[in-house]
Design a protein around this motif. Structure first.
Motif, PDB file in Angstrom:
ATOM      1  N   ALA A  21      -5.436  -3.648 -11.312  1.00 28.76           N
ATOM      2  CA  ALA A  21      -6.557  -2.784 -10.963  1.00 28.76           C
ATOM      3  C   ALA A  21      -6.148  -1.598 -10.090  1.00 28.76           C
ATOM      4  O   ALA A  21      -6.946  -0.687  -9.881  1.00 28.76           O
ATOM      5  CB  ALA A  21      -7.633  -3.598 -10.242  1.00 28.76           C
ATOM      6  N   GLY A  22      -4.913  -1.617  -9.577  1.00 29.08           N
ATOM      7  CA  GLY A  22      -4.513  -0.577  -8.633  1.00 29.08           C
ATOM      8  C   GLY A  22      -5.341  -0.625  -7.371  1.00 29.08           C
ATOM      9  O   GLY A  22      -5.623   0.393  -6.745  1.00 29.08           O
ATOM     10  N   LEU A  45      11.103   0.968  -2.019  1.00 31.36           N
ATOM     11  CA  LEU A  45       9.792   1.460  -1.588  1.00 31.36           C
ATOM     12  C   LEU A  45       9.299   0.621  -0.420  1.00 31.36           C
ATOM     13  O   LEU A  45       9.351  -0.615  -0.480  1.00 31.36           O
ATOM     14  CB  LEU A  45       8.758   1.374  -2.713  1.00 31.36           C
ATOM     15  CG  LEU A  45       9.015   2.194  -3.970  1.00 31.36           C
ATOM     16  CD1 LEU A  45       7.953   1.881  -5.022  1.00 31.36           C
ATOM     17  CD2 LEU A  45       9.032   3.669  -3.652  1.00 31.36           C
ATOM     18  N   ASP A  46       8.804   1.278   0.623  1.00 36.47           N
ATOM     19  CA  ASP A  46       8.157   0.534   1.695  1.00 36.47           C
ATOM     20  C   ASP A  46       6.688   0.325   1.325  1.00 36.47           C
ATOM     21  O   ASP A  46       6.236   0.754   0.265  1.00 36.47           O
ATOM     22  CB  ASP A  46       8.314   1.241   3.038  1.00 36.47           C
ATOM     23  CG  ASP A  46       7.641   2.602   3.118  1.00 36.47           C
ATOM     24  OD1 ASP A  46       6.842   2.965   2.226  1.00 36.47           O
ATOM     25  OD2 ASP A  46       7.916   3.324   4.096  1.00 36.47           O
ATOM     26  N   ARG A  47       5.966  -0.312   2.196  1.00 36.04           N
ATOM     27  CA  ARG A  47       4.559  -0.652   1.931  1.00 36.04           C
ATOM     28  C   ARG A  47       3.735   0.598   1.615  1.00 36.04           C
ATOM     29  O   ARG A  47       2.974   0.619   0.646  1.00 36.04           O
ATOM     30  CB  ARG A  47       3.988  -1.380   3.143  1.00 36.04           C
ATOM     31  CG  ARG A  47       2.571  -1.857   2.998  1.00 36.04           C
ATOM     32  CD  ARG A  47       2.148  -2.558   4.310  1.00 36.04           C
ATOM     33  NE  ARG A  47       0.936  -3.303   4.156  1.00 36.04           N
ATOM     34  CZ  ARG A  47      -0.279  -2.787   4.307  1.00 36.04           C
ATOM     35  NH1 ARG A  47      -0.428  -1.513   4.598  1.00 36.04           N
ATOM     36  NH2 ARG A  47      -1.343  -3.562   4.166  1.00 36.04           N
ATOM     37  N   ALA A  48       3.876   1.632   2.421  1.00 37.45           N
ATOM     38  CA  ALA A  48       3.081   2.850   2.223  1.00 37.45           C
ATOM     39  C   ALA A  48       3.379   3.483   0.866  1.00 37.45           C
ATOM     40  O   ALA A  48       2.457   3.903   0.155  1.00 37.45           O
ATOM     41  CB  ALA A  48       3.345   3.847   3.347  1.00 37.45           C
ATOM     42  N   ARG A  53       1.493   4.797  -4.813  1.00 34.11           N
ATOM     43  CA  ARG A  53       1.592   4.944  -6.266  1.00 34.11           C
ATOM     44  C   ARG A  53       0.215   4.793  -6.906  1.00 34.11           C
ATOM     45  O   ARG A  53      -0.086   5.437  -7.905  1.00 34.11           O
ATOM     46  CB  ARG A  53       2.544   3.903  -6.868  1.00 34.11           C
ATOM     47  CG  ARG A  53       3.946   3.960  -6.330  1.00 34.11           C
ATOM     48  CD  ARG A  53       4.779   2.751  -6.752  1.00 34.11           C
ATOM     49  NE  ARG A  53       4.033   1.521  -6.581  1.00 34.11           N
ATOM     50  CZ  ARG A  53       4.104   0.462  -7.392  1.00 34.11           C
ATOM     51  NH1 ARG A  53       4.919   0.460  -8.421  1.00 34.11           N
ATOM     52  NH2 ARG A  53       3.382  -0.610  -7.175  1.00 34.11           N
ATOM     53  N   TYR A  54      -0.608   3.934  -6.327  1.00 31.02           N
ATOM     54  CA  TYR A  54      -1.959   3.715  -6.846  1.00 31.02           C
ATOM     55  C   TYR A  54      -2.958   4.717  -6.276  1.00 31.02           C
ATOM     56  O   TYR A  54      -3.751   5.292  -7.013  1.00 31.02           O
ATOM     57  CB  TYR A  54      -2.425   2.287  -6.540  1.00 31.02           C
ATOM     58  CG  TYR A  54      -1.635   1.242  -7.265  1.00 31.02           C
ATOM     59  CD1 TYR A  54      -1.624   1.197  -8.651  1.00 31.02           C
ATOM     60  CD2 TYR A  54      -0.879   0.302  -6.579  1.00 31.02           C
ATOM     61  CE1 TYR A  54      -0.889   0.237  -9.330  1.00 31.02           C
ATOM     62  CE2 TYR A  54      -0.154  -0.655  -7.250  1.00 31.02           C
ATOM     63  CZ  TYR A  54      -0.157  -0.685  -8.628  1.00 31.02           C
ATOM     64  OH  TYR A  54       0.573  -1.635  -9.289  1.00 31.02           O
ATOM     65  N   GLN A  86       4.288  -5.540 -18.282  1.00 33.44           N
ATOM     66  CA  GLN A  86       3.297  -4.494 -18.048  1.00 33.44           C
ATOM     67  C   GLN A  86       3.311  -3.459 -19.159  1.00 33.44           C
ATOM     68  O   GLN A  86       4.332  -3.224 -19.790  1.00 33.44           O
ATOM     69  CB  GLN A  86       3.559  -3.802 -16.708  1.00 33.44           C
ATOM     70  CG  GLN A  86       4.857  -3.003 -16.685  1.00 33.44           C
ATOM     71  CD  GLN A  86       5.162  -2.412 -15.319  1.00 33.44           C
ATOM     72  OE1 GLN A  86       5.104  -3.130 -14.317  1.00 33.44           O
ATOM     73  NE2 GLN A  86       5.472  -1.123 -15.280  1.00 33.44           N
ATOM     74  N   GLN A  87       2.140  -2.889 -19.368  1.00 30.86           N
ATOM     75  CA  GLN A  87       1.976  -1.681 -20.167  1.00 30.86           C
ATOM     76  C   GLN A  87       1.397  -0.681 -19.194  1.00 30.86           C
ATOM     77  O   GLN A  87       0.260  -0.847 -18.725  1.00 30.86           O
ATOM     78  CB  GLN A  87       1.056  -1.906 -21.356  1.00 30.86           C
ATOM     79  CG  GLN A  87       1.682  -2.777 -22.419  1.00 30.86           C
ATOM     80  CD  GLN A  87       0.771  -2.920 -23.619  1.00 30.86           C
ATOM     81  OE1 GLN A  87      -0.447  -3.019 -23.477  1.00 30.86           O
ATOM     82  NE2 GLN A  87       1.363  -2.924 -24.788  1.00 30.86           N
ATOM     83  N   SER A  88       2.191   0.343 -18.854  1.00 25.42           N
ATOM     84  CA  SER A  88       1.842   1.202 -17.738  1.00 25.42           C
ATOM     85  C   SER A  88       2.304   2.633 -17.957  1.00 25.42           C
ATOM     86  O   SER A  88       3.229   2.895 -18.723  1.00 25.42           O
ATOM     87  CB  SER A  88       2.495   0.668 -16.453  1.00 25.42           C
ATOM     88  OG  SER A  88       2.241  -0.710 -16.291  1.00 25.42           O
ATOM     89  N   ILE A  89       1.658   3.517 -17.202  1.00 27.80           N
ATOM     90  CA  ILE A  89       2.022   4.932 -17.177  1.00 27.80           C
ATOM     91  C   ILE A  89       2.278   5.299 -15.720  1.00 27.80           C
ATOM     92  O   ILE A  89       1.463   4.984 -14.844  1.00 27.80           O
ATOM     93  CB  ILE A  89       0.879   5.822 -17.726  1.00 27.80           C
ATOM     94  CG1 ILE A  89       0.524   5.433 -19.159  1.00 27.80           C
ATOM     95  CG2 ILE A  89       1.231   7.300 -17.606  1.00 27.80           C
ATOM     96  CD1 ILE A  89       1.599   5.745 -20.177  1.00 27.80           C
ATOM     97  N   TYR A  90       3.421   5.942 -15.462  1.00 26.14           N
ATOM     98  CA  TYR A  90       3.725   6.446 -14.129  1.00 26.14           C
ATOM     99  C   TYR A  90       4.019   7.939 -14.235  1.00 26.14           C
ATOM    100  O   TYR A  90       4.939   8.337 -14.948  1.00 26.14           O
ATOM    101  CB  TYR A  90       4.919   5.718 -13.506  1.00 26.14           C
ATOM    102  CG  TYR A  90       5.233   6.210 -12.121  1.00 26.14           C
ATOM    103  CD1 TYR A  90       4.397   5.885 -11.050  1.00 26.14           C
ATOM    104  CD2 TYR A  90       6.331   7.017 -11.879  1.00 26.14           C
ATOM    105  CE1 TYR A  90       4.667   6.353  -9.771  1.00 26.14           C
ATOM    106  CE2 TYR A  90       6.610   7.480 -10.603  1.00 26.14           C
ATOM    107  CZ  TYR A  90       5.772   7.142  -9.559  1.00 26.14           C
ATOM    108  OH  TYR A  90       6.032   7.606  -8.292  1.00 26.14           O
TER     109      TYR A  90
END
Length: 131
Positions: A21-22, A45-48, A53-54, A86-90
């Protein structure tokens, strides 16, 4: 012990739903403050940055599954080994894939949180014939 493992499996299902769901609010409650991820190509990547990304809209999932999960407990820490598909777009690029994931979890304040994870790309989906 089985009850504890089910609690960790349930945590993994909540994490996968939040990723799909991001949902940065839900993810924010599931990650430790010092969460660190090692991505599919070795980037860190850190938490932030993970949450950004979302919140930026850069990462969108059409599907996100967390399967074949094995739990190993070590007192107030645990390791969850599984497969993320996953099926995803970045940033407009296709980032579909299957990944072996190592999740590092810690119990703090009476609940589990994800402290770190490491992704490794899998060439062939588990259960499929091997080349």
């Amino acid at each position: 012990m089985e009850q504890d493992d089910e609690e960790l499996h349930a945590f993994g299902r909540r994490w996968a739903r939040a990723e799909l769901a991001g949902d940065t609010d839900a993810l924010g409650t599931l990650l430790t403050g010092d969460f660190t991820a090692v991505g599919r190509h070795g980037f860190v990547l850190d938490r932030a940055a993970w949450l950004a990304r979302y919140s930026s809209g850069a990462l969108v999932h059409d599907s996100f599954d967390w399967e074949y999960v094995e739990i190993r407990r070590y007192g107030c820490a645990a390791l969850a080994l599984g497969v993320q598909s996953q099926q995803s777009i970045y940033e407009g690029r296709d980032v579909d894939g299957h990944f072996r994931i190592s999740q590092f979890l810690t119990a703090a304040d009476g609940r589990w949180r994800l402290a770190g994870l490491h992704l490794s790309e899998i060439a062939v989906r588990p259960g499929a014939p091997q080349p």
